[in-house]
Design an enzyme around this catalytic site. Structure first.
Site, PDB file in Angstrom:
ATOM      1  N   LYS A 121      -1.790  -0.443  -6.500  1.00  0.00           N
ATOM      2  CA  LYS A 121      -1.958   0.948  -6.934  1.00  0.00           C
ATOM      3  C   LYS A 121      -0.900   1.350  -7.971  1.00  0.00           C
ATOM      4  CE  LYS A 121      -4.190   2.044  -2.535  1.00  0.00           C
ATOM      5  NZ  LYS A 121      -5.577   2.432  -2.807  1.00  0.00           N
ATOM      6  N   ASP A 146       2.771  -3.830   4.224  1.00  0.00           N
ATOM      7  CA  ASP A 146       1.721  -3.607   3.228  1.00  0.00           C
ATOM      8  C   ASP A 146       1.997  -2.245   2.585  1.00  0.00           C
ATOM      9  OD1 ASP A 146      -1.944  -3.358   3.279  1.00  0.00           O
ATOM     10  OD2 ASP A 146      -0.440  -2.948   1.750  1.00  0.00           O
ATOM     11  N   TYR A 160      -5.665  -0.463   7.170  1.00  0.00           N
ATOM     12  CA  TYR A 160      -6.578  -1.202   6.298  1.00  0.00           C
ATOM     13  C   TYR A 160      -5.731  -1.977   5.306  1.00  0.00           C
ATOM     14  CZ  TYR A 160     -10.081  -1.966   2.576  1.00  0.00           C
ATOM     15  OH  TYR A 160     -10.912  -2.512   1.620  1.00  0.00           O
TER      16      TYR A 160
HETATM   17  P1  KE4 Z   1      -7.524  -2.951  -3.103  1.00  0.00           P
HETATM   18  O1  KE4 Z   1      -8.116  -4.327  -2.858  1.00  0.00           O
HETATM   19  O2  KE4 Z   1      -8.534  -1.845  -2.901  1.00  0.00           O
HETATM   20  O3  KE4 Z   1      -6.795  -2.851  -4.455  1.00  0.00           O
HETATM   21  O4  KE4 Z   1      -6.351  -2.723  -2.027  1.00  0.00           O
HETATM   22  C1  KE4 Z   1      -6.656  -2.869  -0.666  1.00  0.00           C
HETATM   23  C2  KE4 Z   1      -5.626  -2.098   0.149  1.00  0.00           C
HETATM   24  C3  KE4 Z   1      -4.614  -2.795   0.778  1.00  0.00           C
HETATM   25  N1  KE4 Z   1      -3.669  -2.154   1.507  1.00  0.00           N
HETATM   26  C4  KE4 Z   1      -3.676  -0.795   1.626  1.00  0.00           C
HETATM   27  C5  KE4 Z   1      -2.615  -0.125   2.436  1.00  0.00           C
HETATM   28  C6  KE4 Z   1      -4.687  -0.030   0.983  1.00  0.00           C
HETATM   29  O5  KE4 Z   1      -4.679   1.317   1.117  1.00  0.00           O
HETATM   30  C7  KE4 Z   1      -5.680  -0.686   0.223  1.00  0.00           C
HETATM   31  C8  KE4 Z   1      -6.803   0.073  -0.461  1.00  0.00           C
HETATM   32  N2  KE4 Z   1      -6.875   1.462  -0.182  1.00  0.00           N
HETATM   33  C9  KE4 Z   1      -8.197   2.079  -0.299  1.00  0.00           C
HETATM   34  C10 KE4 Z   1      -8.033   3.570  -0.004  1.00  0.00           C
HETATM   35  N3  KE4 Z   1      -7.818   3.840   1.335  1.00  0.00           N
HETATM   36  C11 KE4 Z   1      -8.799   1.841  -1.646  1.00  0.00           C
HETATM   37  C12 KE4 Z   1      -9.970   2.733  -1.971  1.00  0.00           C
HETATM   38  C13 KE4 Z   1     -11.272   2.019  -1.838  1.00  0.00           C
HETATM   39  O6  KE4 Z   1     -11.392   1.115  -0.992  1.00  0.00           O
HETATM   40  O7  KE4 Z   1     -12.190   2.394  -2.601  1.00  0.00           O
END
Ligand code: KE4
Length: 424
Positions: free
Chosen positions: A267, A239, A144
């Site tokens: 993060k 990523d 993701y």
């Molecule tokens: P954000 O747009 O949520 O800040 O980041 C997206 C993203 C991009 N790349 C990786 C590897 C990620 O894990 C994420 C976001 N992770 C999720 C948890 N698996 C965020 C939690 C959520 O979506 O509420």
């Protein structure tokens, strides 16, 4: 059973927020029941709306490596806010932040701050297309990278948890340029390049997958991503939104001794505030406006409050912290594996550093094909058992759990006991 105050808040929330939450996975639909509404958090403890404490293994989905409300981070945010929260103009703070990131990630020669991981990956891929003049993007099933239209194809995290690998609302044209391969399959990647190498702008990969649960790369897989991109003039993108500053201060690329062409961070790098990064080789990043023709912008990009939280966090990521995180992670893994053996459960544990997943399948889990056979009902029952015993584990099988520097050995041991009982 979630506390009555949280249940009442959830009903109220659902009247004004889709699903009652601002991000799908928080709704507990993957595990059943209704979510704990949090009133505050400190160190490794979350406090529910009724004041009950839980040992927290979500850590805001990764950022809270120092623990919640770290005094130095709070002080940095408080101090920055007194000088104004955002100017929409350059600051010395942003320069310090960029210098710090480039020092921690030698593969990043220049970088841009944005406000979310989604923005970081979306922007990195646009720059890669602009740099190569090509359209095709390659990702891996179960990974993701945020919710940009063209990336919601067999995504991990929420989409996978809901068993809906594609998202509604994404036009067919938006994903026509996105090819998805099995994770850890270097042969499939080489075969794709042999057939369509000249069309491929970039390959984006979670160097350790967190979004189908923790799935480490098999030997040679990450090396193949970097090498085959170089051979064909495509851009390799790690990523590291989740793995950056998590599995090592310099992310998985530091552990693996690799230099991808571009990197996305989020993060932890943002200290738990809306701050993320994309960057890479200078020649590639020189395509970004105002230097080059690839447009990317953001009102709050690099704002002083978020950057102050980030700097306060980054300067506390020392060797002692990572040694402690490794020790706590190993303790947790050993204890959970002993509980699985004792209970004869069809489950396995996978971990890299302080990111860990207990899968309800015998494993090993090397790809989405391995992960998707997990018994998600059993996971849901186990999760409820943990919650009843004061352990707040990620409310979805296809997510990583996180240990922070604020966790104690006693909390890990209590979690293992709760996990054992909840498996019973
Ligand atoms: P954000 O747009 O949520 O800040 O980041 C997206 C993203 C991009 N790349 C990786 C590897 C990620 O894990 C994420 C976001 N992770 C999720 C948890 N698996 C965020 C939690 C959520 O979506 O509420």
């Amino acid at each position: 059973m979630t506390d009555p105050i949280s249940r009442a808040l959830f009903e109220r929330a659902a009247r004004v927020i889709p699903g009652g939450v601002n991000s799908p996975v928080r709704a507990f639909r993957a595990v059943g029941g209704s979510p704990v509404f949090v009133s505050r958090a400190e160190g490794s403890t979350l406090y529910g709306a009724d004041g009950r404490g839980y040992v927290d293994y979500v850590g805001s989905w990764g950022p809270m490596i120092l623990g919640h409300a770290n005094p130095a981070v709070v002080e940095a945010v408080r101090d920055a806010a007194t000088r104004g929260t955002s100017y929409g103009a350059p600051t010395e703070l942003e320069v310090r932040f960029a210098e710090k990131v480039c020092a921690l990630y030698p593969s990043i020669e220049t970088m841009r701050a944005v406000s979310s991981g989604t923005e970081a990956t979306m922007s990195a891929l646009r720059v890669a297309r602009g740099f190569t003049g090509r359209d095709l993007v390659v990702k891996f099933e179960g990974c993701y990278h945020g919710h940009a239209d063209f990336l919601l194809v067999k995504a991990g995290s929420g989409a996978a948890t809901f068993g809906v690998p594609d998202s509604a609302g994404v036009p067919a044209g938006a994903v026509a340029g996105t090819v998805t391969l099995p994770y850890n399959d270097a042969g499939a990647l080489r075969a794709l390049f042999a057939a369509r190498g000249r069309e491929i702008a970039a390959v984006i990969v979670e160097p350790v997958v967190g979004n189908m649960g923790v799935v480490p790369p098999v030997a040679g897989f990450l090396e193949t991503v970097v090498e085959v991109c170089r051979e064909h003039g495509a851009v390799s993108i790690f990523d590291e939104v989740m793995t950056g500053c998590r599995v090592a201060r310099g992310g998985m690329q530091e552990r693996a001794g690799l230099r991808p062409d571009m990197t996305c961070l989020g993060k932890i790098v943002g200290g738990g505030l809306p701050l993320a990064v994309y960057g890479g080789r200078r020649a590639i990043m020189e395509k970004v406006a105002p230097l080059g023709p690839v447009y990317q912008a953001g009102t709050l990009s690099g704002n002083p409050v978020a950057v102050s939280a980030a700097l306060a966090t980054l300067e506390r990521l020392d060797g002692a912290l990572y040694a402690r995180l490794e020790a706590l992670g190993a303790r947790a893994q050993a204890g959970l594996e002993a509980a699985i053996a004792r209970r004869g459960a069809a489950a396995c544990v996978q971990r890299v550093g302080s990111m860990i997943t207990l899968f309800f399948t015998r494993g090993p889990v090397r790809s989405w094909a391995d992960a998707k056979v997990c018994d998600t009902k059993a996971f849901g029952a186990w999760h409820a058992g943990l919650l009843e015993r004061g352990v707040y584990w990620p409310p979805a099988q296809f997510e990583a759990a996180f240990i922070s520097g604020a966790h104690t050995e006693a909390q890990i041991d209590a979690t293992i006991a709760a996990a054992d009982a909840a498996m019973g």
